[in-house]
Design an enzyme around this catalytic site. Structure first.
Site, short mmCIF file in Angstrom:
data_model
loop_
_atom_site.label_atom_id
_atom_site.label_comp_id
_atom_site.label_asym_id
_atom_site.label_seq_id
_atom_site.Cartn_x
_atom_site.Cartn_y
_atom_site.Cartn_z
N ARG A 97 0.85 -1.18 0.00
CA ARG A 97 0.00 0.00 0.00
C ARG A 97 0.89 1.23 0.00
O ARG A 97 1.99 1.22 0.56
CB ARG A 97 -0.93 0.02 1.21
CG ARG A 97 -2.08 -0.98 1.15
CD ARG A 97 -3.07 -0.61 0.05
NE ARG A 97 -4.24 -1.48 0.03
CZ ARG A 97 -4.35 -2.59 -0.69
NH1 ARG A 97 -3.31 -2.96 -1.44
NH2 ARG A 97 -5.45 -3.30 -0.66
N GLU A 115 -2.73 8.48 -3.65
CA GLU A 115 -3.18 7.62 -4.74
C GLU A 115 -4.63 7.95 -5.06
O GLU A 115 -5.45 7.98 -4.15
CB GLU A 115 -3.04 6.15 -4.34
CG GLU A 115 -3.31 5.19 -5.49
CD GLU A 115 -3.08 3.73 -5.13
OE1 GLU A 115 -4.02 2.94 -5.33
OE2 GLU A 115 -2.00 3.40 -4.63
N HIS A 159 -1.58 0.87 -9.73
CA HIS A 159 -2.24 -0.11 -8.85
C HIS A 159 -2.94 -1.21 -9.66
O HIS A 159 -4.12 -1.51 -9.46
CB HIS A 159 -3.24 0.59 -7.92
CG HIS A 159 -3.49 -0.17 -6.65
ND1 HIS A 159 -3.87 0.43 -5.48
CD2 HIS A 159 -3.40 -1.50 -6.35
CE1 HIS A 159 -4.02 -0.47 -4.52
NE2 HIS A 159 -3.74 -1.65 -5.04
#
Length: 302
Positions: A218, A246, A265
């Site tokens: 993450r 993000e 991602h």
């Protein structure tokens, strides 16, 4: 039994289950009516707005089954009596494959050669190589094991780190002493209070010159400012599938930092992950309907 599901594909694999009413909520459109009647919720991959508020309205909720390995958007707001299960295993293949591809891309300088190709330049030079490297896997769970299987044959030494020590696996407390010997450091830890910002300036300073940081965990695990500062020195390189913030906004200094390879991602976003997610969801619903123990139940040991 009312179930909110992430997609038509999920609804399709549950459509033949007796007594089940599926409502598709992908988090992009208006929230469907009847949140207070939902017994099982399978949220979409990208999440939904106002998770705390929605969970507070789901007074009949008994099972929250994510389609992700991470559960950080839901766990702090989970009502009492609701079972939380993650999708451990379904993204192993895609994420492990991305990690191998990303480390090879950075070590063999593929992004730079792509730029040269666009310019029509023949930029011959020696590059790094994965062979003979020490790969440090930080967070050796199911994805870490899948990554190690894919690294078999690349002639590397794999060093494993997890929260607790076990045979062949170092404890997280040993990580500072392991970093200086690693050529590639792969982050696969879950997002928890303990891992937030763990890759800070001190962590990065302990990495050896020329090492590659690979983040498939993450974005919040890494201190972005500290990473940008190290990348600008040219001492380290990085491959990132996740960032903080993000999505990474236009103009962010991470985009133009030297030696960084960024993907949006996508590590687990593959047909294999979709197939395995659908199998898991159906299996879990059959277990729930039969009153059998569920898989991947998240406890305090997460």
């Amino acid at each position: 039994m009312k179930i909110w599901v992430a997609s038509e594909a999920v609804a399709g694999v549950l459509s033949d289950l007796p007594g089940v009413e599926c409502v598709v909520y992908d988090g992009k459109g208006p929230e469907p009516d009847g949140a207070e009647q939902v017994e099982v919720w399978i949220p979409p991959l990208q999440g939904v707005p106002d998770v705390p508020g929605l969970l507070a309205r789901m007074s009949s909720l008994r099972l929250l089954q994510t389609v992700t390995a991470g559960v950080e958007p839901y766990r702090p707001h989970l009502p009492e009596g609701v079972v939380l299960c993650n999708a451990r295993g379904v993204h192993d293949a895609g994420t492990a494959e991305w990690a191998v591809g990303a480390m090879i891309a950075v070590l063999r300088e593929f992004p730079g050669f792509v730029d040269a190709q666009r310019r029509g330049e023949w930029t011959y030079h020696h590059t790094g190589v994965l062979a003979d490297a020490t790969v440090l896997i930080v967070g050796h769970g199911s994805i870490g094991a899948a990554l190690e299987r894919r690294l078999d044959g690349f002639e590397v030494e794999v060093v494993r780190v997890a929260r607790s020590a076990r045979e062949g696996v170092h404890a997280m407390a040993e990580l500072p002493g392991l970093l200086p010997a690693a050529d590639v450091v792969v982050l696969l830890v879950p997002a928890t209070p303990d891992t937030a910002g763990m890759v800070d300036a001190a962590f990065l300073a302990r990495m050896k010159d020329g090492a590659v940081l690979v983040n498939a965990a993450r974005g919040g695990v890494v201190d972005t400012d500290a990473l940008v500062a190290e990348l600008r020195t040219g001492r380290l390189r990085a491959a990132l599938d996740v960032t903080d913030p993000e999505p990474l906004p236009p103009g962010h200094p991470l985009w133009t930092a030297p030696g960084v390879f960024i993907t949006p991602h996508v590590a687990g976003s593959t047909p294999a992950s979709v197939r395995r997610t659908l199998r898991l969801v159906r299996s879990q619903l059959l277990r729930h309907l039969a009153g059998e123990p569920l898989k991947n139940v998240i406890t305090d040991a997460y």
